[in-house]
Motif scaffolding. Structure first.
Motif, PDB file in Angstrom:
ATOM      1  N   ASP A   1     -26.958  22.438  15.829  1.00  0.00           N
ATOM      2  CA  ASP A   1     -26.718  22.172  17.236  1.00  0.00           C
ATOM      3  C   ASP A   1     -28.039  21.960  17.981  1.00  0.00           C
ATOM      4  O   ASP A   1     -28.901  22.847  17.968  1.00  0.00           O
ATOM      5  CB  ASP A   1     -25.970  23.376  17.824  1.00  0.00           C
ATOM      6  N   PRO A   2     -28.240  20.823  18.626  1.00  0.00           N
ATOM      7  CA  PRO A   2     -29.520  20.598  19.305  1.00  0.00           C
ATOM      8  C   PRO A   2     -29.659  21.327  20.638  1.00  0.00           C
ATOM      9  O   PRO A   2     -30.767  21.505  21.120  1.00  0.00           O
ATOM     10  CB  PRO A   2     -29.546  19.092  19.527  1.00  0.00           C
ATOM     11  N   VAL A   3     -28.533  21.733  21.235  1.00  0.00           N
ATOM     12  CA  VAL A   3     -28.616  22.267  22.607  1.00  0.00           C
ATOM     13  C   VAL A   3     -29.466  23.530  22.683  1.00  0.00           C
ATOM     14  O   VAL A   3     -30.392  23.602  23.496  1.00  0.00           O
ATOM     15  CB  VAL A   3     -27.212  22.509  23.184  1.00  0.00           C
ATOM     16  N   PRO A   4     -29.220  24.545  21.824  1.00  0.00           N
ATOM     17  CA  PRO A   4     -30.058  25.749  21.938  1.00  0.00           C
ATOM     18  C   PRO A   4     -31.532  25.433  21.733  1.00  0.00           C
ATOM     19  O   PRO A   4     -32.387  26.058  22.367  1.00  0.00           O
ATOM     20  CB  PRO A   4     -29.535  26.652  20.819  1.00  0.00           C
ATOM     21  N   GLN A   5     -31.829  24.451  20.876  1.00  0.00           N
ATOM     22  CA  GLN A   5     -33.238  24.111  20.680  1.00  0.00           C
ATOM     23  C   GLN A   5     -33.848  23.573  21.964  1.00  0.00           C
ATOM     24  O   GLN A   5     -34.980  23.912  22.321  1.00  0.00           O
ATOM     25  CB  GLN A   5     -33.372  23.086  19.563  1.00  0.00           C
ATOM     26  N   ALA A   6     -33.076  22.730  22.659  1.00  0.00           N
ATOM     27  CA  ALA A   6     -33.573  22.220  23.928  1.00  0.00           C
ATOM     28  C   ALA A   6     -33.772  23.361  24.918  1.00  0.00           C
ATOM     29  O   ALA A   6     -34.792  23.427  25.626  1.00  0.00           O
ATOM     30  CB  ALA A   6     -32.601  21.191  24.490  1.00  0.00           C
ATOM     31  N   LEU A   7     -32.813  24.294  24.939  1.00  0.00           N
ATOM     32  CA  LEU A   7     -32.933  25.413  25.870  1.00  0.00           C
ATOM     33  C   LEU A   7     -34.171  26.246  25.549  1.00  0.00           C
ATOM     34  O   LEU A   7     -34.914  26.670  26.443  1.00  0.00           O
ATOM     35  CB  LEU A   7     -31.691  26.301  25.815  1.00  0.00           C
ATOM     36  N   VAL A   8     -34.393  26.489  24.250  1.00  0.00           N
ATOM     37  CA  VAL A   8     -35.519  27.343  23.886  1.00  0.00           C
ATOM     38  C   VAL A   8     -36.842  26.675  24.221  1.00  0.00           C
ATOM     39  O   VAL A   8     -37.784  27.335  24.659  1.00  0.00           O
ATOM     40  CB  VAL A   8     -35.437  27.708  22.395  1.00  0.00           C
ATOM     41  N   LEU A   9     -36.896  25.356  24.045  1.00  0.00           N
ATOM     42  CA  LEU A   9     -38.111  24.635  24.429  1.00  0.00           C
ATOM     43  C   LEU A   9     -38.440  24.936  25.889  1.00  0.00           C
ATOM     44  O   LEU A   9     -39.581  25.243  26.253  1.00  0.00           O
ATOM     45  CB  LEU A   9     -37.856  23.138  24.243  1.00  0.00           C
ATOM     46  N   THR A  10     -37.398  24.875  26.738  1.00  0.00           N
ATOM     47  CA  THR A  10     -37.580  25.202  28.147  1.00  0.00           C
ATOM     48  C   THR A  10     -37.990  26.664  28.316  1.00  0.00           C
ATOM     49  O   THR A  10     -38.936  26.968  29.051  1.00  0.00           O
ATOM     50  CB  THR A  10     -36.274  24.936  28.908  1.00  0.00           C
ATOM     51  N   ALA A  11     -37.295  27.544  27.579  1.00  0.00           N
ATOM     52  CA  ALA A  11     -37.558  28.969  27.756  1.00  0.00           C
ATOM     53  C   ALA A  11     -38.976  29.333  27.332  1.00  0.00           C
ATOM     54  O   ALA A  11     -39.613  30.181  27.959  1.00  0.00           O
ATOM     55  CB  ALA A  11     -36.537  29.777  26.963  1.00  0.00           C
ATOM     56  N   ILE A  12     -39.473  28.683  26.276  1.00  0.00           N
ATOM     57  CA  ILE A  12     -40.836  29.002  25.829  1.00  0.00           C
ATOM     58  C   ILE A  12     -41.836  28.681  26.938  1.00  0.00           C
ATOM     59  O   ILE A  12     -42.717  29.484  27.260  1.00  0.00           O
ATOM     60  CB  ILE A  12     -41.199  28.209  24.560  1.00  0.00           C
ATOM     61  N   VAL A  13     -41.668  27.501  27.534  1.00  0.00           N
ATOM     62  CA  VAL A  13     -42.620  27.108  28.572  1.00  0.00           C
ATOM     63  C   VAL A  13     -42.531  28.043  29.773  1.00  0.00           C
ATOM     64  O   VAL A  13     -43.543  28.463  30.335  1.00  0.00           O
ATOM     65  CB  VAL A  13     -42.389  25.643  28.972  1.00  0.00           C
ATOM     66  N   ILE A  14     -41.288  28.410  30.134  1.00  0.00           N
ATOM     67  CA  ILE A  14     -41.136  29.324  31.267  1.00  0.00           C
ATOM     68  C   ILE A  14     -41.782  30.666  30.939  1.00  0.00           C
ATOM     69  O   ILE A  14     -42.453  31.281  31.772  1.00  0.00           O
ATOM     70  CB  ILE A  14     -39.644  29.485  31.620  1.00  0.00           C
ATOM     71  N   GLY A  15     -41.608  31.109  29.678  1.00  0.00           N
ATOM     72  CA  GLY A  15     -42.220  32.368  29.267  1.00  0.00           C
ATOM     73  C   GLY A  15     -43.727  32.327  29.403  1.00  0.00           C
ATOM     74  O   GLY A  15     -44.342  33.260  29.928  1.00  0.00           O
ATOM     75  N   VAL A  16     -44.337  31.218  28.962  1.00  0.00           N
ATOM     76  CA  VAL A  16     -45.791  31.104  29.082  1.00  0.00           C
ATOM     77  C   VAL A  16     -46.205  31.141  30.544  1.00  0.00           C
ATOM     78  O   VAL A  16     -47.203  31.783  30.905  1.00  0.00           O
ATOM     79  CB  VAL A  16     -46.285  29.795  28.439  1.00  0.00           C
ATOM     80  N   ALA A  17     -45.413  30.479  31.388  1.00  0.00           N
ATOM     81  CA  ALA A  17     -45.757  30.457  32.811  1.00  0.00           C
ATOM     82  C   ALA A  17     -45.798  31.874  33.356  1.00  0.00           C
ATOM     83  O   ALA A  17     -46.765  32.270  34.029  1.00  0.00           O
ATOM     84  CB  ALA A  17     -44.744  29.615  33.572  1.00  0.00           C
ATOM     85  N   ILE A  18     -44.775  32.655  33.030  1.00  0.00           N
ATOM     86  CA  ILE A  18     -44.741  34.037  33.544  1.00  0.00           C
ATOM     87  C   ILE A  18     -45.907  34.836  32.987  1.00  0.00           C
ATOM     88  O   ILE A  18     -46.586  35.573  33.711  1.00  0.00           O
ATOM     89  CB  ILE A  18     -43.409  34.714  33.196  1.00  0.00           C
ATOM     90  N   LEU A  19     -46.170  34.665  31.667  1.00  0.00           N
ATOM     91  CA  LEU A  19     -47.256  35.433  31.055  1.00  0.00           C
ATOM     92  C   LEU A  19     -48.589  35.118  31.717  1.00  0.00           C
ATOM     93  O   LEU A  19     -49.377  36.031  32.004  1.00  0.00           O
ATOM     94  CB  LEU A  19     -47.364  35.097  29.569  1.00  0.00           C
ATOM     95  N   ALA A  20     -48.833  33.829  31.960  1.00  0.00           N
ATOM     96  CA  ALA A  20     -50.127  33.463  32.538  1.00  0.00           C
ATOM     97  C   ALA A  20     -50.290  34.102  33.907  1.00  0.00           C
ATOM     98  O   ALA A  20     -51.336  34.687  34.217  1.00  0.00           O
ATOM     99  CB  ALA A  20     -50.239  31.947  32.629  1.00  0.00           C
ATOM    100  N   LEU A  21     -49.228  34.010  34.721  1.00  0.00           N
ATOM    101  CA  LEU A  21     -49.318  34.595  36.058  1.00  0.00           C
ATOM    102  C   LEU A  21     -49.508  36.104  35.959  1.00  0.00           C
ATOM    103  O   LEU A  21     -50.329  36.698  36.680  1.00  0.00           O
ATOM    104  CB  LEU A  21     -48.061  34.256  36.850  1.00  0.00           C
TER     105      LEU A  21
END
Lengths: 229, 489, 119, 173, 79
Positions: free
Chosen positions: C74-94
């Motif tokens: 299923d490609p959908v969770p992969q797309a979601l995780v791609l988004t989630a990884i970037v959001i996670g990095v954003a929070i970590l950096a801040l």
């Protein structure tokens, strides 16, 4: 006290989630939506990488939001670190040895090219704007490590950030005014499958994302390394 | 026809322009949020009549739901987006004179993105998209709380960030469970299939999502960050956080519980939780000496009241709850704006330092007083009809339990009145020592305060102006079948 | 063995979630908390990806002509995780930027020692 | 000819040089000669070359020629062979019950003059198991050696760098 | 296959526990970097090459770098 409460909380969450996982068996056949995407992605978006067609096609709006999240974090990080005021500069870092610095000059353009390869081929092979952007940022990270005095060209970076973000939004709005009248609709020709110039707006958006993510992450690293006295 | 997606795309594009504008002139950057909010206000108000007849469903990218992302602009969404735009407009006018130091260009950009995030949350019809916009809202708030960069701001921001990030992780697990169970992310699609799955996993997913969103909505055990964050932020940001951000969080909870999960069985629990939040908020506010912390705790109390009203789930009470949302946004934002300059002039956050403000800053004090009267619920201000509606509709329900609970709500209002009138007394009637020169807030700030005052008075006198919208909003929230029908067709 | 076969990824994912939560709940050092957040994020991402997996599936990429759509994950969770990884990095950096400021202000990374905001 | 024209000429040469390096890399990455790939690669290489040629020229790389590329290829084959040999050797030493190792730090000298050549040599030495380049100072390389067979600089140079240096000299001559 | 995956999961969880235990923040960060790397290998096994790439380049490389920079600017040991 805090630890006990935490452990109880953990146990409750664990039991709850454990029960619900029984309803989601691992490795079972996929959902209708996943099937639909796999069947129709090539026709709908022209991309052969279905994940990319979901990220930049079907759910492109999420990606716009995601890019915005990174933008917010980069800005916020700048604001948080900037308010300290005072003199800026990096201290306590000695210049790196010949191996690192010469190797870095040699590799820097190649890494940038590799990053560009990843985000221009996002619709054909694994990878895309975010991965490519991260590769580009790591090239800058190498520069900071090898020559500590080097600074990113801040106005250039913020220009890249803003302009590539605007390109994304503008492509979305063009979809609203051209052809299909949907925001972020794929209004460009889709081309032949498995060629570089295919999939309409997807490679364009991925290039914008790659540049934006690259400049943002490089700016984040740069800002964090900035020593404020 | 104007597409509701413009409400997100245009401010987002303008937000990306702010750094570019800021290079030309730092001062001009402050006007971009004004323009964007004005645009949003006009578009929202233009769309309101259309939406009252039939909600607008915008399929992004041209993919039909559930395959693409859907924006759902119903009465509630449009009402809240208009409210966000209004508060955003007024507060950005205020910030023109209030925000002078620090990286101002970054401030204005973050501020705009906060509004974009809030608008996105109220308009989206997709669970994961909700998460993304929620993160935009949260991350920009974390950064803005620390904007001043003093000890309190940094500490508050750190606490807020840790709790918020924990909440988002739980929210994401909940969304993952939902996708695993239903194989779709579209809210209407999930709502339509909700009965096809065993109820225990659905309940766990709901619990995780409610806890995740509840951190931002300041529901009782999850609101430890709020008094710190709202009292340490710059006052313009406190106004937006108290007036907009937490209500948007509550809206998200309500949308998930009412529309997506259709969980009428847990509503009684939320009634109690709301009441508990209300009582704790008001009691803590009563104990405060710090004026901004007092306002922050009062916000917790108000959120409890709104939750209480919404969770009773009759047409009347939901209308009342939505009305109270509008009333709270206007009054609390006004209070924070007024207090911002009072604190700035007195140089201290202690309530006792506000002595004699009535003479030093008469207009600001007047605006403050209107805000207090409205929040406490005195006629003829907006807080009166909204609270009256809540009480009336709760009393209309049969059952001793609710009668007792409404008694407690009234008690909370009395407590609220007590501590607010103490402040009013300090501002006006405490004798002052040395005569200090009269020096009111700058004209732009006064203008923005009096825009709020005008709305508070006008809607307070003619509540019929917005009751249509509120009532159709209530029916949107209560009738899931219509929601599902209008999205999936 | 069949238990492992069915649950090993879930165990990995929720093991990470549990350890991440534990770090956040027990530790008081700010950077340690942020490490906990990052482990928690990784766990959540792993959970999402395992939801989308299909036994003996292939990656959802038509890299060469002639690949059949049957049996792709299923490609959908992969797309979601791609988004989630970037959001996670954003929070970590801040979060890390805030941690640096916190250390500059208080001279410590211990959250307990910051007592500006107790009533 | 004036000095200015000369400088312009050398700058153009730098740009072309980097452009070619990047284009070759791109073609190896895509492994396709489709016109779309080639034009995109050429465009990207040109943009990067315009920006980065100046700093790249500081490396002092020798002019590109087919002979050099051939010799570079030969060099990589030699390196590969050495890495395999050294792997076996180290594996033997580690697995041997008596652990016949004699770790220590030696200094070797190199006759290579360009920085890139030295870095390439240093990295090749690091890549071969058992030896590790710690630092480069002038024409001296500081090497950590798992099994020191000779403390003498000249002898150590022959044992460690000799295999590579010959080919590198040919490449950079 | 399942044995390899189980061992990888075990290693990943061990690294996470190490990140919990270490008082030296730098070691803890390296452990959490290891968690990300192992997770990215597991993503490959789960047929998610896009995600594996993102996790390896962002989660393992960049995040670790940011952590190390932040630790250098603050304090290395937990007190």
């Amino acid at each position: 006290m805090r630890a006990t409460v935490g452990l109880i909380l953990l146990a409750v969450i664990g039991v709850g989630v454990g029960i619900s996982l029984l309803a989601i068996p691992f490795g079972a056949p996929k959902t209708e939506i996943g099937d639909y995407y796999i069947e129709n992605a090539r026709e709908d978006t022209g991309a052969t990488n279905v994940v990319t067609s979901v990220v930049v096609g079907y759910r492109a709006f999420d990606t716009l939001g995601e890019v915005t999240v990174l933008f917010v974090a980069a800005l916020g990080l700048g604001a948080v670190l900037a308010t300290a005021g005072g003199k800026r500069g990096r201290s306590g870092v000695e210049p790196a040895s010949l191996i690192l610095s010469a190797g870095n000059i040699f590799l820097f353009p190649l890494i940038l090219l590799f990053g560009a390869y990843i985000f221009t081929h996002g619709h054909l092979t694994p990878g895309g704007g975010f991965q490519g952007g991260a590769v580009i940022a790591s090239a800058f990270l190498l520069v900071y490590l090898s020559s500590p005095g080097k600074r990113i060209n801040e106005s250039g970076a913020s220009l890249t950030e803003s302009v590539s973000g605007l390109v994304f939004v503008a492509i979305g709005l063009l979809g609203l005014t051209h052809g299909t009248h949907y925001f972020l609709a794929n209004f460009l020709p889709k081309g032949a499958l498995n060629t570089l110039f295919s999939a309409g707006i997807i490679p364009v958006i991925y290039c914008a994302i790659g540049l934006k993510v690259g400049s943002e992450l490089a700016g984040v690293v740069d800002n964090l390394m900035e020593e404020t006295e | 026809m104007v597409s509701p997606v413009l409400l997100l795309a245009v401010p987002l594009g303008l937000a990306l322009c702010v750094p570019l504008v800021g290079r030309v002139s730092r001062r001009a950057a402050g006007f971009v949020p004004v323009i964007a909010s004005l645009f949003n206000l006009v578009v929202s108000i233009r769309l309101l009549p259309t939406v009252l007849e039939e909600p607008i469903v915008a399929n992004l990218g041209g993919f039909p739901p559930p395959f693409g992302i859907t924006l759902f602009a119903g009465p509630v969404g449009m009402l809240l987006s208009a409210l966000i735009a209004l508060a955003g407009l007024v507060v950005s006018l205020y910030a023109l004179s209030y925000i002078k130091t620090g990286p101002t260009v970054r401030y204005h950009t973050l501020y705009m993105l906060l509004l974009v995030g809030a608008t996105g949350v109220v308009l989206t019809g997709d669970v994961f998209n909700l998460f993304v916009f929620f993160e935009i809202l949260c991350i920009s708030s974390y950064a803005l709380v620390a904007y001043v960069g003093d000890r309190a701001g940094i500490e508050a921001s750190v606490k807020y960030l840790i709790q918020g990030a924990l909440g988002s992780a739980l929210l994401l697990i909940g969304i993952g469970l939902l996708y695993g169970l239903f194989g779709t992310l579209n809210m209407a699609d999930i709502a339509a299939r909700i009965d096809s799955v065993d109820s225990v996993p659905v309940f766990v997913a709901m619990a995780l999502i409610v806890v995740g969103l509840g951190v931002e909505a300041a529901i009782f055990p999850l609101n430890a960050w709020l008094p710190d964050a709202h009292s340490s932020a710059p006052s313009s940001i406190s106004a937006i956080l108290s007036g907009i951000a937490i209500q948007v969080g509550l809206y998200a909870v309500v949308r998930m519980v009412f529309t997506v999960f259709g969980a009428s069985s847990v509503l009684l629990f939320f009634v109690f939780l709301g009441l508990l939040t209300l009582l704790i908020g008001e009691l803590c506010a009563f104990a405060q000496n710090n004026i901004k912390r007092m306002l922050a705790y009062s916000s917790i109390g108000q959120m409890g009241l709104i939750m209480f009203a919404l969770a009773i789930a009759t047409t009347g009470s939901v209308t009342g709850g939505l009305f109270q949302m509008v009333s709270h946004t206007l009054s609390k934002a006004l209070l924070f704006l007024a207090v911002g300059y009072m604190v700035y002039r007195s140089g201290s956050l202690e309530i006792s330092s506000l002595e004699g403000m009535g003479r030093r800053m008469p207009l600001t004090s007047f605006a403050f007083t209107i805000g207090v009267f409205s929040l406490v619920g005195l006629p003829p201000f907006i807080g009166f009809p909204s609270k009256l509606l809540i009480v009336r509709s709760a009393l209309a329900e049969q059952g001793v339990l609710l009668q007792v609970l409404i008694g407690l709500v009234l008690l909370a209002t009395v407590i609220e009145g007590a501590y607010f009138f103490r402040v009013i007394q300090t501002v006006y009637f405490k004798k002052e020592e040395g005569q200090e020169a009269r020096q009111d807030a700058p004209p732009m700030a006064l203008l923005s305060m009096f825009v709020f005052v005008a709305f508070i008075v006008v809607i307070g006198v003619y509540p019929n102006l917005i009751t249509d919208v509120l009532e159709s909003g209530a029916s949107e929230l209560l009738e899931r079948a219509n929601y599902i029908g209008s999205v999936l067709g | 063995m069949s238990f492992l076969h069915d649950y090993v990824y879930y165990i990995g994912a929720f093991g990470l979630v549990a350890i991440g939560l534990l770090i956040i709940l027990v530790k008081r050092n700010l950077i340690k908390l942020i490490i906990g957040l990052s482990i928690l994020d990784t766990g959540v991402n792993m959970f999402l990806i395992s939801v989308g997996y299909i036994r003996r599936g292939t990656a959802p990429i038509f890299s060469r002509p002639g690949l059949e759509p049957d049996g792709m994950v299923d490609p959908v969770p992969q797309a979601l995780v791609l988004t989630a990884i970037v959001i996670g990095v954003a929070i970590l950096a801040l979060a890390l930027a805030l941690a640096v400021r916190f250390y500059k202000t208080y001279g410590t990374l211990d959250l307990r020692k910051a007592k500006e905001l107790r009533w | 000819m004036t000095e200015k024209a000369d400088r312009t000429g050398s700058r153009a040469r730098d740009i072309v040089y980097l452009f070619l390096v990047l284009l070759i890399t791109w073609l190896m990455l895509t492994s396709s000669l489709h016109w779309q790939e080639v034009t995109t690669g050429a465009f990207l290489s040109l943009v990067l070359a315009l920006f980065l040629a100046r700093s790249y020229a500081r490396l002092g790389l020798p002019p590109l020629s087919l002979v050099r590329l051939w010799r570079l290829g030969v060099y990589f084959l030699v390196l590969f062979a050495e890495v395999v040999k050294a792997n076996i050797d180290v594996a033997y030493r580690v697995l041997h019950p008596r652990l016949p190792i004699n770790p220590g730090i030696v200094i070797i000298t190199t006759e290579l003059s360009q920085d890139v050549a030295k870095v390439l040599l240093a990295n090749s030495i690091t890549l071969t198991p058992g030896t590790f380049t710690l630092d480069i100072q002038g024409d001296k390389l500081l090497i950590h050696w798992i099994n020191v067979r000779s403390e003498d600089t000249a002898e150590a140079t022959r044992l460690i760098a000799g295999r590579f240096e010959k080919h590198l000299k040919a490449v950079f001559a | 296959m399942i044995i390899i995956v189980s061992l990888l999961v075990l290693a990943m969880l061990t690294a996470a526990v190490a990140a919990l235990i270490y008082r030296d923040l730098l070691s803890a960060v390296i452990a959490s970097c290891l968690v990300s790397l192992l997770a990215s290998i597991l993503f490959f096994f789960l047929q998610a090459p896009d995600v594996a790439m993102a996790e390896a380049s962002i989660g393992a490389a960049l995040v670790t770098a940011i952590f190390v920079i932040a630790i250098r600017r603050t304090k290395r040991y937990e007190e």
